[in-house]
Design a protein around this motif. Structure first.
Motif, PDB file in Angstrom:
ATOM      1  N   TRP A   1      33.986  43.593  29.239  1.00 32.34           N
ATOM      2  CA  TRP A   1      33.422  42.179  28.591  1.00 32.34           C
ATOM      3  C   TRP A   1      33.667  41.171  29.476  1.00 32.34           C
ATOM      4  N   GLY A   2      34.942  40.926  30.017  1.00 32.62           N
ATOM      5  CA  GLY A   2      35.307  39.873  30.704  1.00 32.62           C
ATOM      6  C   GLY A   2      34.146  39.743  31.948  1.00 32.62           C
ATOM      7  N   VAL A   3      33.964  40.717  32.511  1.00 36.05           N
ATOM      8  CA  VAL A   3      32.891  40.587  33.772  1.00 36.05           C
ATOM      9  C   VAL A   3      31.695  40.570  33.311  1.00 36.05           C
TER      10      VAL A   3
ATOM     11  N   GLY B   1      36.705  34.210  31.668  1.00 29.81           N
ATOM     12  CA  GLY B   1      37.818  34.398  32.177  1.00 29.81           C
ATOM     13  C   GLY B   1      39.030  34.920  31.257  1.00 29.81           C
ATOM     14  N   GLY B   2      39.133  34.486  29.845  1.00 24.64           N
ATOM     15  CA  GLY B   2      39.832  34.935  28.874  1.00 24.64           C
ATOM     16  C   GLY B   2      39.973  36.328  28.730  1.00 24.64           C
ATOM     17  N   PHE B   3      38.561  36.877  28.615  1.00 26.73           N
ATOM     18  CA  PHE B   3      38.762  38.676  28.399  1.00 26.73           C
ATOM     19  C   PHE B   3      39.137  39.184  29.618  1.00 26.73           C
ATOM     20  N   LEU B   4      39.060  38.813  30.630  1.00 26.58           N
ATOM     21  CA  LEU B   4      39.525  39.299  31.858  1.00 26.58           C
ATOM     22  C   LEU B   4      41.031  39.125  32.002  1.00 26.58           C
ATOM     23  N   ALA B   5      41.579  38.040  31.679  1.00 26.47           N
ATOM     24  CA  ALA B   5      43.007  37.777  31.683  1.00 26.47           C
ATOM     25  C   ALA B   5      43.600  38.688  30.494  1.00 26.47           C
TER      26      ALA B   5
END
Lengths: 99, 185
Positions: free
Chosen positions: B38-40, B172-176
């Protein structure tokens, strides 16, 4: 009913609590279990041996690639003993008796 | 062996703590891939909306449906069959219910501006995170509260850059978060 001394020991109680969260056929890897209960390798190994002798856990040793891996799961008897022990603790807390 | 109520309470507290930690570990390990996915997707969606706004109307339905199907596939692949039949299906059903609720609300409240839609959907998703956090692990609770605060701050205080802000906060938040979970699980 007397307290189950095998389960009641603090580290073994933690081990059974962690394994009881899993679904019946699921296993926990030794390293992950060690992190969850905060034990050393030797300490965890000794307590698992006690639980295995009592028939409360099943231990499977296998190789994943070239690396040895130990997986543990609670047996049906182990789950039943854990649930009964928790019920006894609740009974003591609620003032229904002590052991 | 004799136990007094105080010792019994201490043992029950130990059991609660271990059960909570075990559930957190299992869920964290199982959801890191979903968060990264979902981050991507949200990063791409917001960047496309920002740089090519004419595609905004169809980018999000594609991302939402594709992301939902990919999430179901990831959860089903990751969980053992016994867990998928129980908890896995309940989580997917909860997620679908939340999205359906959001969709009904959007239809009922229409017409909404693009900016209102952009703040609505991320806060609905974050509501899901807060609820999941209450049940399974504080990580999701903190992510849900922090992201909601950042989304609302952007909505009220940022002008045209709000879409880029969402790309940063959500994508960015989901990826991190997903990478952190993968490392710590």
């Amino acid at each position: 009913m007397p307290m189950n001394e095998i389960i009641h020991q603090a580290m073994r109680l933690k081990i059974m609590a962690a394994l009881n969260v899993l679904t019946p056929d699921a296993q926990l890897e030794f390293t992950r279990l060690k992190g969850l209960v905060g034990a050393t390798d030797g300490n965890l190994g000794a307590h698992l041996e006690t639980l295995e002798k009592a028939g409360y856990v099943a231990i499977e040793k296998l190789f994943v690639g070239k690396r040895p891996q130990t997986r543990i799961k609670a047996t049906r008897a182990g789950r039943r003993a854990f649930v009964e022990h928790v019920a006894q603790l609740r009974e003591i807390l609620d003032g229904g008796g002590d052991a | 062996m004799t136990l007094d109520p105080k010792e019994a309470a201490a043992s029950l507290d130990d059991i609660d703590a271990i059960e909570r930690r075990t559930r957190e570990t299992l869920y964290y390990a199982g959801t890191s891939d979903v968060l990264i996915l979902w981050g991507v997707l949200t990063l791409l969606g917001h960047l496309l909306t920002w740089f090519a706004p004419r595609y905004g109307a169809w980018v999000w339905p594609v991302i939402d449906v594709g992301g939902f199907l990919a999430t179901v596939a990831l959860v089903a692949r990751r969980l053992p069959r016994s867990q998928w039949r129980g908890a896995g299906k309940r989580w997917v059903a909860s997620y679908a219910t939340l999205l359906a609720f959001g969709y009904i609300l959007v239809v009922e409240l229409s017409p909404l501006t693009w900016r209102q839609l952009e703040v609505f959907w991320p806060t609905v998703v974050m509501l899901g995170y807060v609820l999941a956090g209450i049940w399974i692990g504080r990580f999701f609770l903190y992510v849900g509260i922090a992201a909601t605060a950042l989304i609302l701050a952007g909505y009220f205080f940022l002008g045209d850059g709000f879409t880029l802000w969402l790309a940063f906060v959500m994508g960015g938040g989901f990826l991190a978060g997903g990478l952190w979970l993968r490392r710590s699980a």
